[in-house]
Design an enzyme around this catalytic site. Structure first.
Site, PDB file in Angstrom:
ATOM      1  N   GLY A 216       0.812  -1.207   0.000  1.00  0.00           N
ATOM      2  CA  GLY A 216       0.000   0.000   0.000  1.00  0.00           C
ATOM      3  C   GLY A 216       0.847   1.259   0.000  1.00  0.00           C
ATOM      4  O   GLY A 216       1.946   1.300  -0.566  1.00  0.00           O
ATOM      5  N   SER A 217       0.340   2.278   0.650  1.00  0.00           N
ATOM      6  CA  SER A 217       0.978   3.596   0.579  1.00  0.00           C
ATOM      7  C   SER A 217       2.331   3.683   1.265  1.00  0.00           C
ATOM      8  O   SER A 217       3.043   4.673   1.077  1.00  0.00           O
ATOM      9  CB  SER A 217       0.038   4.652   1.166  1.00  0.00           C
ATOM     10  N   THR A 218       2.708   2.667   2.060  1.00  0.00           N
ATOM     11  CA  THR A 218       4.067   2.708   2.629  1.00  0.00           C
ATOM     12  C   THR A 218       5.108   2.644   1.516  1.00  0.00           C
ATOM     13  O   THR A 218       6.228   3.129   1.678  1.00  0.00           O
ATOM     14  CB  THR A 218       4.303   1.548   3.615  1.00  0.00           C
ATOM     15  N   LYS A 220       5.103   4.321  -1.100  1.00  0.00           N
ATOM     16  CA  LYS A 220       5.280   5.655  -1.689  1.00  0.00           C
ATOM     17  C   LYS A 220       6.625   6.267  -1.332  1.00  0.00           C
ATOM     18  O   LYS A 220       7.129   7.118  -2.067  1.00  0.00           O
ATOM     19  CB  LYS A 220       4.129   6.572  -1.263  1.00  0.00           C
TER      20      LYS A 220
END
Length: 486
Positions: A216-218, A220
């Site tokens: 997920g957004s980790t 990014k």
């Protein structure tokens, strides 16, 4: 000597020679093969004929041995806080074998290693009982307890690393199991094993090392690192020219944002509120091949990361098309990572761009406590420059100070983090995974980086978030390490 006697003598001599050749063949050429043969019970009997060495945390044994009534298998393995430490120790069973450290360091722990030849020889002269050596770990007992208790009855995992050395400080996985429950040869041991192996929740799976999840957004932070390193961004506070909606390249599909203010947002602001569109666009700007290159610098696509327990390979797809790369740049599509891998990402950023090889065995010691092998920190790679690592630190600290990671804040301590809520299941139908990666800094740099994933939860779907579920666990682990730094 007459001819018949001479023939008999030659024949007998050939038999003796054949016997000697066969004996030497078995003892020297096939010795390792026969020792490893599952049908050779002598090896197992000898392994449990004496006390096994111990696995050590904070100077104390978290394993032990207890004498049994079994005529052949004299000693049985025991574990202190077995479920908490199972992802580290593994198990050693008289019937079902061993895994993880118990297996990888069996020679030292059983006392059969060639490295302990001198100790065994001296014991023969002194009359001392044979003993195994000890395995001293890098683990931090308070951090492990914080991780295990923080996960509680939730399914998930925690990995914590010292960014400056690569020492693994915590490795927790839930649900877990007690290795003592099937260490012996009784009926109840077999029943415990059967129950564990048939459990649909897979309590014997080491989720911290052996399970991969969409990060997920980790992820990014990896995309941001690539954007900085490869020149797609040179000012983290400048507008990124990201439209709203952003259409995935080659499609008519808009990238959905769960945050507001993402149109033309700066990299710093996009990290703070976690804009999908900005990072999907950046991943496309950087290109798939450069994204693969950066991910691999952090450890992705490496099937040989040994701690010494081998971790499953985290994946960044090398062959996907442009829209797949854009989705992967926000940690979705085919991207998959272990908790250890995401802790490595946070650690490299906290360590000013230097990624240290993760390891959890500090040293091996003989029964008389002499060090026979010392493991030292080793640099694994340099994913990004010191300048760009510090820019990422600035953005991650902004996430905790005023963004989605505020529940990881620690009074008087600089904390950087990134939340993640990873969709999964057909049409994203299942409860998402809640992620949080972080580090804490003191006056001497960062002593701890953490990755937490909560695989499922009893919370309502809309209430599941990395900031809400995973960040408090990471905070407790960081606090445990910081407390020991004082």
């Amino acid at each position: 000597m007459n001819k018949p006697l001479r023939r008999i003598a030659i024949f007998c001599g050939l038999l003796v020679l054949a016997l000697m050749i066969r004996d030497n063949w078995l003892q020297y050429v096939r010795a390792d093969e026969l020792n490893a043969n599952k049908k050779n019970k002598r090896v197992e009997i000898e392994r449990y004929a004496h006390e096994r060495g111990n696995i050590i945390v904070d100077g104390k044994a978290i394993t032990g041995s207890v004498e049994t009534d079994d005529e052949y298998y004299r000693y049985k393995r025991t574990y202190t806080d077995g479920p908490m430490w199972a992802p580290v120790t593994g198990y050693a069973s008289q019937v079902f074998g061993a895994n993880q450290i118990e297996k990888l360091q069996d020679g030292i722990l059983s006392g059969n290693s060639d490295q302990l030849f001198f100790d065994r020889t001296m014991a023969m002269f002194t009359g001392d009982k044979k003993k195994g050596g000890n395995v001293v770990t890098t683990l931090n007992g308070k951090a492990q307890k914080a991780a295990f208790e923080g996960l509680g009855d939730k399914k998930g995992a925690v990995a914590a690393i010292n960014p400056k050395t690569g020492e693994i400080l915590a490795l927790a996985s839930t649900p877990s199991y007690d290795p003592s429950s099937f260490a012996g040869r009784l009926k109840k041991d077999g029943e415990a094993w059967t129950s564990l192996t048939k459990d649909s929740d897979k309590p014997m799976l080491n989720r911290a090392l052996r399970e991969t999840y969409p990060p997920g957004s980790t992820f990014k932070v990896v995309t941001a690192a690539a954007a900085l390193e490869y020149g797609a961004i040179d000012d983290i506070d400048a507008p990124t020219e990201t439209p709203e909606p952003y259409i995935l390249p080659g499609t008519r599909t808009p990238m959905e944002n769960h945050a507001s203010g993402c149109e033309n947002a700066s990299l710093n602001e996009a990290m703070r509120v976690s804009c999908n569109s900005v990072f999907a666009k950046l991943g496309d700007d950087v290109s798939r091949d450069k994204m693969v290159e950066m991910a691999e610098k952090f450890g992705f696509n490496n099937a040989e990361i040994d701690t010494p327990v081998r971790a499953s390979a985290s994946v960044y797809d090398k062959e996907m098309n442009r829209d797949g790369n854009a989705q992967s740049s926000i940690g979705q599509f085919n991207t998959a990572a272990t908790p250890l891998q995401m802790a490595m990402v946070a650690a490299a950023i906290a360590n000013d761009g230097r990624l240290m090889k993760p390891y959890m065995i500090d040293k091996l010691v003989s029964p008389n406590l002499d060090t026979i092998q010392q493991n030292d920190p080793e640099e694994m790679s340099r994913p990004l420059s010191q300048k760009n690592a510090q820019l990422l630190q600035q953005m991650m600290e902004n996430v905790v100070e005023s963004g989605t990671g505020s529940r990881a804040a620690i009074n008087g301590v600089k904390v950087g983090g990134k939340t993640g809520t990873a969709q999964h299941g057909e049409n994203n139908s299942k409860n998402p995974y809640a992620w949080f990666i972080s580090y804490a800094k003191d006056d001497n740099g960062s002593p701890v980086a953490v990755a937490v994933v909560v695989e499922d939860s009893k919370a309502r779907r809309d209430d599941i978030s990395g900031g809400g579920l995973a960040a408090p666990i990471a905070k407790a682990v960081m606090e445990a390490v910081l407390d020991q730094q004082e």
